[in-house]
Scaffold this active site. Sequence first.
Site, PDB file in Angstrom:
ATOM      1  N   ASP A 312      41.665 -36.273  13.795  1.00  0.00           N
ATOM      2  CA  ASP A 312      41.359 -35.605  12.533  1.00  0.00           C
ATOM      3  C   ASP A 312      42.522 -34.651  12.268  1.00  0.00           C
ATOM      4  O   ASP A 312      42.659 -33.640  12.956  1.00  0.00           O
ATOM      5  CB  ASP A 312      40.043 -34.840  12.644  1.00  0.00           C
ATOM      6  N   CYS A 386      36.858 -43.306  -3.412  1.00  0.00           N
ATOM      7  CA  CYS A 386      36.063 -44.333  -4.106  1.00  0.00           C
ATOM      8  C   CYS A 386      34.743 -43.692  -4.532  1.00  0.00           C
ATOM      9  O   CYS A 386      33.668 -44.125  -4.143  1.00  0.00           O
ATOM     10  CB  CYS A 386      35.839 -45.555  -3.222  1.00  0.00           C
TER      11      CYS A 386
END
EC number: 2.1.1.176
Length: 445
Positions: A312, A386
């Site tokens: 991350d 998205c």
Amino acid sequence: MKKLTGWSERAKAIKILTLFEKDKKLREHLEKETSGVDPQDRAFIREITAGTVRYLKLLDFSVERATGKKLKKQCPIVRNALRLIAYQLFFTGVPPYAAVNETVEAVKRLLNRKSAGFVNAVSKKLVGFDYKREVKRIEDYYERISTLYSFETWMVKRWENFYGKEELQPLLEGLNRVAPLFLRVNRIKIDQKELIKVLRERKIEVEPHPFIPDMIRVKGRVLIEELPGYKEGYFYIQDPASYLAAYLLEPKPGELILDVGAAPGGKTTAIASLTKNGAKIVAVDVNPERMNLLKKNAERLGVENLELVVTDISKDEDFIKRYYKSFDRILIDAPCSATGVIRRHPEGKWNKSIELIKHNQKVQCRLIRAAKDLLKEGGKLLFSVCSLEREEGENNLEFALKEGFKTLPFNNLPKELKHQFKDGGLRLFPHKNDTDGFFYTKLTC
């Protein structure tokens, strides 16, 4: 066709729907329950289960209105059998006798004769039921629209607020259409004309996308794994909107490029294709299993010059030190609510929340902030989601500007989409562009 209308396929569909009820996941259960099933039967099971999930709210309303039975009081197998029957009657060309009889037989095999008899008696009231007429009787506008198109009411209210009343119903209709199948040409191995020729020689009906390079639409039903060129790595299954994230990044050979949220590899391999393996790509993702998928996809497509890192970037100080101000370009396809891909993943209608959207926004902001430490002076960042949610799109652009980023134009944006580029951001929609719903912005610092 006998197999496609058999009880055993419906029994599997009922099982999948019953599992879906527990965790609101669909793809995982579909894959597990249909493993080893004949491909045509698997496609039928996928169609009726995904369709039932897509129209869940409408089906529940219809069953209860037609029969007077409360679905919550029924056992899971009976409840999902009734939903399945309603879906087949309302939205497929399956003959009513087959929809009812074969599903009733599935209930008999899964439970007992008594339950099957109940389903048979109740489902007869669904044959010929006019759900549109009944929905019109719902007084509240938002409840009426959300029932007809089968969405959570809070979603419908938000999207009307974001996009206006005139856009609302076309948007909902677009999200309910089954997404077309597109192949993204892998330039490492083949060009678009050659791939079209290969496919047409095998009598597969295809057409190039009218204005997005490298995209080929496949018409009709096909088995992806059996398409010529799949094993050879000639293409990758990808929606045009997803491909645009890599395309609008404008990657160049010789550059060092970071792909954040890279797994399972659609955009990573698109960057490699666009540069014909000429760029060095560092692909990062937090999910080790999905990174294994990326590795397999990269191998099939012949991607080289690739480094995979499970991390991350917003929390990995060592990664930031190693690559501080090093990347020429960064693509952040951020984890998001994925409301823009509901037409592909109808379960997304039922597993979202405002809390999830706000959580995702915090994660996205952290990634944007970390990218500033990793991007070269004058480097370019492409941020995409998205999602149809403003928090995950336009609001994140505002955050990036406050962090010191500046917006850039999309130099290679197809002219057909230029009118949708506003205030540094680009939005695509299913009902306007026949793509997944996406937001993009291109930034520099």
